[in-house]
Design a protein around this motif. Sequence first.
Motif, mmCIF file in Angstrom:
data_model
loop_
_atom_site.group_PDB
_atom_site.id
_atom_site.type_symbol
_atom_site.label_atom_id
_atom_site.label_comp_id
_atom_site.label_asym_id
_atom_site.label_seq_id
_atom_site.Cartn_x
_atom_site.Cartn_y
_atom_site.Cartn_z
ATOM 1 N N HIS A 1 -4.384 -10.774 -3.538
ATOM 2 C CA HIS A 1 -3.918 -10.480 -2.176
ATOM 3 C C HIS A 1 -4.308 -9.078 -1.713
ATOM 4 O O HIS A 1 -4.002 -8.706 -0.582
ATOM 5 N N ASN B 1 0.824 -1.199 0.000
ATOM 6 C CA ASN B 1 0.000 0.000 0.000
ATOM 7 C C ASN B 1 0.861 1.253 0.000
ATOM 8 O O ASN B 1 0.518 2.253 -0.633
ATOM 9 N N ASP C 1 -6.929 -5.975 -0.727
ATOM 10 C CA ASP C 1 -8.296 -5.805 -0.245
ATOM 11 C C ASP C 1 -9.114 -5.109 -1.342
ATOM 12 O O ASP C 1 -8.565 -4.487 -2.245
ATOM 13 N N LYS C 2 -10.415 -5.243 -1.264
ATOM 14 C CA LYS C 2 -11.324 -4.776 -2.314
ATOM 15 C C LYS C 2 -11.170 -3.279 -2.592
ATOM 16 O O LYS C 2 -11.102 -2.864 -3.750
ATOM 17 N N ASN C 3 -11.076 -2.461 -1.547
ATOM 18 C CA ASN C 3 -10.970 -1.008 -1.731
ATOM 19 C C ASN C 3 -9.673 -0.623 -2.433
ATOM 20 O O ASN C 3 -9.674 0.238 -3.313
ATOM 21 N N THR C 4 -8.576 -1.257 -2.043
ATOM 22 C CA THR C 4 -7.293 -0.950 -2.671
ATOM 23 C C THR C 4 -7.306 -1.354 -4.135
ATOM 24 O O THR C 4 -6.831 -0.608 -4.993
#
Length: 127
Positions: free
Chosen positions: A103, A50, A105-108
């Motif tokens: 791997h 991130n 998350d949905k938002n990222t």
Amino acid sequence: MAQNNNGSNKCDSKQAENERRIDHLVNLVEKETRTERHLEQCSDISDPKNLEHAREIQQDREQEIDNLKNIIVKGEHSNNDQVKNLEKRIQYTEGYIEHNKDHMDKNTLESTIEKQEHRKDQLDCLK
């Protein structure tokens, strides 16, 4: 008289374009500042993937800010390097998404895909 009115419309259109560019520039600077502050405060606890993605976004914002400043001040695009950089970033991010989508998350993932679409739109505008 019609010619004068046409010139006035061009001037109004140019002024409206510059107003939108300035608004967009302010928006970019605010987002860049918030993200930079977040990176400084949370870099030791955030996921390295991130963080890398946030730094990529920051780099894109900085380039877009510079381009908008050039357009507003000089009336020209500084797109020589920007086109190459966008093409490189699009290619890199496509690989990043393909390799990491399972791997993330949905938002990222959604944010990364949205940013990728924005890059493609930006590239179309520069070409």
